[in-house]
Scaffold this active site. Sequence first.
Site, PDB file in Angstrom:
ATOM      1  N   ASP A  27     115.830 101.640 -62.465  1.00 49.11           N
ATOM      2  CA  ASP A  27     117.113 102.161 -62.011  1.00 49.11           C
ATOM      3  C   ASP A  27     118.178 101.997 -63.086  1.00 49.11           C
ATOM      4  O   ASP A  27     119.165 102.714 -63.099  1.00 49.11           O
ATOM      5  CB  ASP A  27     117.528 101.458 -60.713  1.00 49.11           C
ATOM      6  CG  ASP A  27     116.617 101.918 -59.583  1.00 49.11           C
ATOM      7  OD1 ASP A  27     116.957 102.910 -58.917  1.00 49.11           O
ATOM      8  OD2 ASP A  27     115.538 101.319 -59.428  1.00 49.11           O
ATOM      9  N   ARG A  42     116.857 109.488 -52.568  1.00 46.89           N
ATOM     10  CA  ARG A  42     116.772 108.220 -53.276  1.00 46.89           C
ATOM     11  C   ARG A  42     115.866 108.370 -54.491  1.00 46.89           C
ATOM     12  O   ARG A  42     115.258 109.387 -54.691  1.00 46.89           O
ATOM     13  CB  ARG A  42     116.203 107.159 -52.331  1.00 46.89           C
ATOM     14  CG  ARG A  42     114.929 107.665 -51.634  1.00 46.89           C
ATOM     15  CD  ARG A  42     113.801 106.731 -51.514  1.00 46.89           C
ATOM     16  NE  ARG A  42     113.389 106.069 -52.726  1.00 46.89           N
ATOM     17  CZ  ARG A  42     112.469 106.564 -53.544  1.00 46.89           C
ATOM     18  NH1 ARG A  42     111.923 107.731 -53.331  1.00 46.89           N
ATOM     19  NH2 ARG A  42     112.079 105.895 -54.609  1.00 46.89           N
ATOM     20  N   GLY A  43     115.855 107.234 -55.303  1.00 50.15           N
ATOM     21  CA  GLY A  43     115.097 107.278 -56.546  1.00 50.15           C
ATOM     22  C   GLY A  43     116.051 107.671 -57.668  1.00 50.15           C
ATOM     23  O   GLY A  43     116.816 108.646 -57.553  1.00 50.15           O
ATOM     24  N   GLN A 102     108.946 102.204 -49.392  1.00 50.83           N
ATOM     25  CA  GLN A 102     108.851 103.403 -50.243  1.00 50.83           C
ATOM     26  C   GLN A 102     107.421 103.569 -50.772  1.00 50.83           C
ATOM     27  O   GLN A 102     106.963 104.679 -51.017  1.00 50.83           O
ATOM     28  CB  GLN A 102     109.813 103.302 -51.438  1.00 50.83           C
ATOM     29  CG  GLN A 102     111.281 103.478 -51.084  1.00 50.83           C
ATOM     30  CD  GLN A 102     111.958 102.167 -50.759  1.00 50.83           C
ATOM     31  OE1 GLN A 102     111.343 101.233 -50.233  1.00 50.83           O
ATOM     32  NE2 GLN A 102     113.253 102.091 -51.051  1.00 50.83           N
ATOM     33  N   LYS A 122     113.179  98.267 -58.184  1.00 46.72           N
ATOM     34  CA  LYS A 122     113.047  97.859 -56.797  1.00 46.72           C
ATOM     35  C   LYS A 122     112.641  96.387 -56.662  1.00 46.72           C
ATOM     36  O   LYS A 122     111.771  95.910 -57.411  1.00 46.72           O
ATOM     37  CB  LYS A 122     112.017  98.742 -56.101  1.00 46.72           C
ATOM     38  CG  LYS A 122     111.795  98.472 -54.654  1.00 46.72           C
ATOM     39  CD  LYS A 122     113.078  98.422 -53.857  1.00 46.72           C
ATOM     40  CE  LYS A 122     113.834  99.730 -53.955  1.00 46.72           C
ATOM     41  NZ  LYS A 122     115.160  99.609 -53.288  1.00 46.72           N
TER      42      LYS A 122
HETATM   43  O1  MRU Z   1     116.161 102.099 -53.305  1.00 46.51           O
HETATM   44  P1  MRU Z   1     115.405 103.209 -53.953  1.00 46.51           P
HETATM   45  O2  MRU Z   1     114.273 103.717 -53.136  1.00 46.51           O
HETATM   46  O3  MRU Z   1     116.296 104.312 -54.466  1.00 46.51           O
HETATM   47  O4  MRU Z   1     114.755 102.505 -55.260  1.00 46.51           O
HETATM   48  C1  MRU Z   1     114.007 103.290 -56.114  1.00 46.51           C
HETATM   49  C2  MRU Z   1     113.386 102.516 -57.213  1.00 46.51           C
HETATM   50  O5  MRU Z   1     113.592 101.341 -57.420  1.00 46.51           O
HETATM   51  C3  MRU Z   1     112.547 103.320 -58.179  1.00 46.51           C
HETATM   52  O6  MRU Z   1     111.515 102.546 -58.686  1.00 46.51           O
HETATM   53  C4  MRU Z   1     113.454 103.780 -59.311  1.00 46.51           C
HETATM   54  O7  MRU Z   1     114.566 104.399 -58.780  1.00 46.51           O
HETATM   55  C5  MRU Z   1     112.784 104.678 -60.261  1.00 46.51           C
HETATM   56  S1  MRU Z   1     112.461 106.186 -59.543  1.00 46.51           S
HETATM   57  C6  MRU Z   1     111.680 107.019 -60.703  1.00 46.51           C
END
Ligand code: MRU
Length: 338
Positions: free
Chosen positions: A239, A53-54, A198, A250
Amino acid sequence: MSEKDPYAENPVIAWREGGIVAIDQTLLPDEVRLLRIDTVDDLVDAVVRLAVRGAPTLGAAGALGVALAAHQARRSGWSASRLKAEIGRIRDARPTAVNLRVGVEEVVPALADGPEAAGRAAVAVVDRIAAANRRIGERGADFLVEACGRRPLRIHTHCNTGALACVEWGTGLGVIRSLHERGLLDQVIVDETRPLLQGSRLTCWELDLVGIDYRVVCDGAGPFALQQGLADAVVVGADRVAANGDVANKIGTYGLALAADRAGVPFVVAAPESTIDPATETGASIVVEHRAEEEVTHFRGIRVTPAGARALNYAFDVTPADLVSAVVTEDRVWTPRS
Ligand code: MRU
């Protein structure tokens, strides 16, 4: 880095012998386990359940996923249309992070030269994703020193934007680590980031690895902590950034941006250029992922609501550009509201 660098043996995500290996982020902070991913089903499953993820790491997964599908197609005798459909499953595994699609689209042209060529192209994309983060970190640290003054800063962050989310170093956490390296970091305030934590699971684990002092707060405390003057700036990831500067990140980020604006502290978004999506005019057209209600009604498998309770589980929210002080990428500092 503390005595044992977990990434030395366990890359966040990498190509290995015709398949993908990746740290299973659902098991952290208690266990560092490497997943072996050899099929499109395995990869889509790892992405959907947030083992991988991320946004930038999803970009790497998209790129490596095309190579993986090419190898599986050869092994399984897939038709060209079947291969295309399987690659589409990877691209569409999660809707909000544009990086997943970008990663896939960067490697698809290499398919014409065969699975090995796709593997080489994917590794080049992953290396580029990793390399961008240091530049984001340095540029973000420069911006904050300019905005807040050259002194040890207290930074508030949300979700996880470190090496786990970005292959290496980090975007938001990369800025924090660059400040730390310069001796210009006092403390980090980390939102736990419900429902999948997270922040408390992954960001705290990464901060411990590099010996950075932090306090974790429940998400509801974030805005109050800003009101109380506990942070000099907020640094988060993204994202998808729309062409007008609206930022999807997020769930919980929007509330933090409102509180930062009210408290008069900079709200900085750190993200690679690949997260900026010129094809999305404004935040209104960003598809926000809705995830399973059980992630809210249950905690680690234990129901925390009355039986039968329904939940709304937005995985992301959208912060309007007028609340964003700067979007910091590897190439520029963009101030959408000015
Ligand atoms: O649902 P996730 O854990 O994939 O969400 C991740 C986020 O919202 C992060 O802040 C985003 O992906 C940036 S990661 C550098």
